[in-house]
Design a protein around this motif. Structure first.
Motif, PDB file in Angstrom:
ATOM      1  N   LEU A  81      46.949  23.245  74.325  1.00 29.89           N
ATOM      2  CA  LEU A  81      46.537  22.549  73.110  1.00 29.89           C
ATOM      3  C   LEU A  81      46.843  21.078  73.330  1.00 29.89           C
ATOM      4  O   LEU A  81      47.995  20.710  73.573  1.00 29.89           O
ATOM      5  CB  LEU A  81      47.310  23.058  71.896  1.00 29.89           C
ATOM      6  N   ASP A  82      45.821  20.240  73.252  1.00 26.28           N
ATOM      7  CA  ASP A  82      45.993  18.808  73.478  1.00 26.28           C
ATOM      8  C   ASP A  82      46.266  18.103  72.150  1.00 26.28           C
ATOM      9  O   ASP A  82      45.846  18.569  71.094  1.00 26.28           O
ATOM     10  CB  ASP A  82      44.725  18.245  74.116  1.00 26.28           C
ATOM     11  N   ASP A  83      46.962  16.992  72.198  1.00 21.57           N
ATOM     12  CA  ASP A  83      47.251  16.165  71.030  1.00 21.57           C
ATOM     13  C   ASP A  83      47.898  16.970  69.905  1.00 21.57           C
ATOM     14  O   ASP A  83      47.583  16.796  68.731  1.00 21.57           O
ATOM     15  CB  ASP A  83      45.981  15.471  70.525  1.00 21.57           C
ATOM     16  N   PHE A  84      48.835  17.831  70.270  1.00 23.84           N
ATOM     17  CA  PHE A  84      49.454  18.716  69.285  1.00 23.84           C
ATOM     18  C   PHE A  84      50.208  17.921  68.239  1.00 23.84           C
ATOM     19  O   PHE A  84      50.932  16.989  68.544  1.00 23.84           O
ATOM     20  CB  PHE A  84      50.418  19.690  69.973  1.00 23.84           C
ATOM     21  N   GLY A  85      50.045  18.325  66.996  1.00 23.48           N
ATOM     22  CA  GLY A  85      50.700  17.674  65.880  1.00 23.48           C
ATOM     23  C   GLY A  85      49.795  16.696  65.167  1.00 23.48           C
ATOM     24  O   GLY A  85      50.086  16.284  64.048  1.00 23.48           O
ATOM     25  N   ALA A  86      48.696  16.315  65.791  1.00 25.33           N
ATOM     26  CA  ALA A  86      47.795  15.340  65.179  1.00 25.33           C
ATOM     27  C   ALA A  86      46.784  16.009  64.247  1.00 25.33           C
ATOM     28  O   ALA A  86      46.203  15.361  63.410  1.00 25.33           O
ATOM     29  CB  ALA A  86      47.059  14.556  66.265  1.00 25.33           C
ATOM     30  N   LEU A 121      60.535  15.708  64.453  1.00 27.73           N
ATOM     31  CA  LEU A 121      59.245  16.393  64.605  1.00 27.73           C
ATOM     32  C   LEU A 121      59.087  16.972  66.006  1.00 27.73           C
ATOM     33  O   LEU A 121      58.651  18.111  66.176  1.00 27.73           O
ATOM     34  CB  LEU A 121      58.101  15.431  64.278  1.00 27.73           C
ATOM     35  N   VAL A 122      59.441  16.189  67.023  1.00 32.71           N
ATOM     36  CA  VAL A 122      59.316  16.671  68.402  1.00 32.71           C
ATOM     37  C   VAL A 122      60.254  17.852  68.645  1.00 32.71           C
ATOM     38  O   VAL A 122      59.870  18.855  69.252  1.00 32.71           O
ATOM     39  CB  VAL A 122      59.535  15.532  69.418  1.00 32.71           C
ATOM     40  N   VAL A 126      59.018  21.546  69.836  1.00 33.53           N
ATOM     41  CA  VAL A 126      59.585  22.192  71.027  1.00 33.53           C
ATOM     42  C   VAL A 126      60.190  23.548  70.667  1.00 33.53           C
ATOM     43  O   VAL A 126      59.961  24.546  71.367  1.00 33.53           O
ATOM     44  CB  VAL A 126      60.629  21.280  71.714  1.00 33.53           C
ATOM     45  N   GLU A 127      60.948  23.620  69.578  1.00 36.29           N
ATOM     46  CA  GLU A 127      61.548  24.891  69.161  1.00 36.29           C
ATOM     47  C   GLU A 127      60.490  25.940  68.846  1.00 36.29           C
ATOM     48  O   GLU A 127      60.629  27.101  69.230  1.00 36.29           O
ATOM     49  CB  GLU A 127      62.451  24.672  67.942  1.00 36.29           C
TER      50      GLU A 127
END
Length: 190
Positions: A81-86, A121-122, A126-127
């Motif tokens: 998944l690219d640009d995750f979180g956006a 957020l990061v 990660v978790e």
């Protein structure tokens, strides 16, 4: 995609290549067959290919996209998944798709050393990924302090100018063999 596979077949022998696939393309019924044909035509080892899903919010045919995701992994390719979180739906895709890698959007990385919000957020991303057995890569890593912070959070890979500048496959030195992705699990900081 035809051009990407041709360049990979002719390019330097790097260990891995990443190919972006838009959410809209991911739902096309003939995509899997096209990938299989290109792997065979250009004699590319599928284990060297990761398909990066971009624009997850624009997946038009979710069932076809899920079929592609599962089948591509059976071929030996990986899925990211690219640009995750956006995008709004990122966590839904992490939960429901067979993902190997999540690339954390650079908007959370560029000022992470100075931003407690980005750090939180990061760490959360990660978790969540670790709970699903998914590796993580941070985009836009620009300095050694960021690498050390990300390593402490458990991020697996880093991409960005601190690691190496991106370069097109066409025209890259044939003996390059280097990667612009830095393995935080084993490598030392630059």
């Amino acid at each position: 995609m035809d051009n990407a596979f041709e360049l990979i077949a002719q390019g330097p022998p790097t260990p891995h290549y990443q190919i972006n696939v838009s959410g809209r393309s991911l739902g096309e019924p003939g995509l899997l067959g096209r990938v299989q044909d290109l792997l065979h035509k250009h004699d590319v080892d599928p284990r060297r290919i990761t398909f990066e899903i971009t624009e997850t919010a624009r997946i038009d045919n979710r069932s076809e996209a899920l079929y592609f995701a599962r089948a591509i992994r059976e071929l030996g390719c990986q899925l990211a998944l690219d640009d995750f979180g956006a995008a709004y739906s990122s966590f839904i895709y992490l939960k429901s798709f067979p993902i190997d890698l999540v690339k954390i959007d650079g908007a959370f990385i560029t000022d992470i050393v100075n931003s407690p919000t980005d750090q939180a957020l990061v760490r959360s991303i990660v978790e969540a990924c670790q709970a699903h057995g998914v590796l993580t890569a941070a985009e836009y890593v620009r300095d050694a302090a960021t690498i050390e912070l990300l390593r402490g959070f458990g991020v697996d890979f880093a991409q960005g100018y601190e690691v190496g500048a991106p370069m097109p496959i066409a025209g890259a030195p044939a003996s390059s063999g280097t990667s612009i992705e830095f393995d935080l699990r084993i490598d030392s900081p630059a």
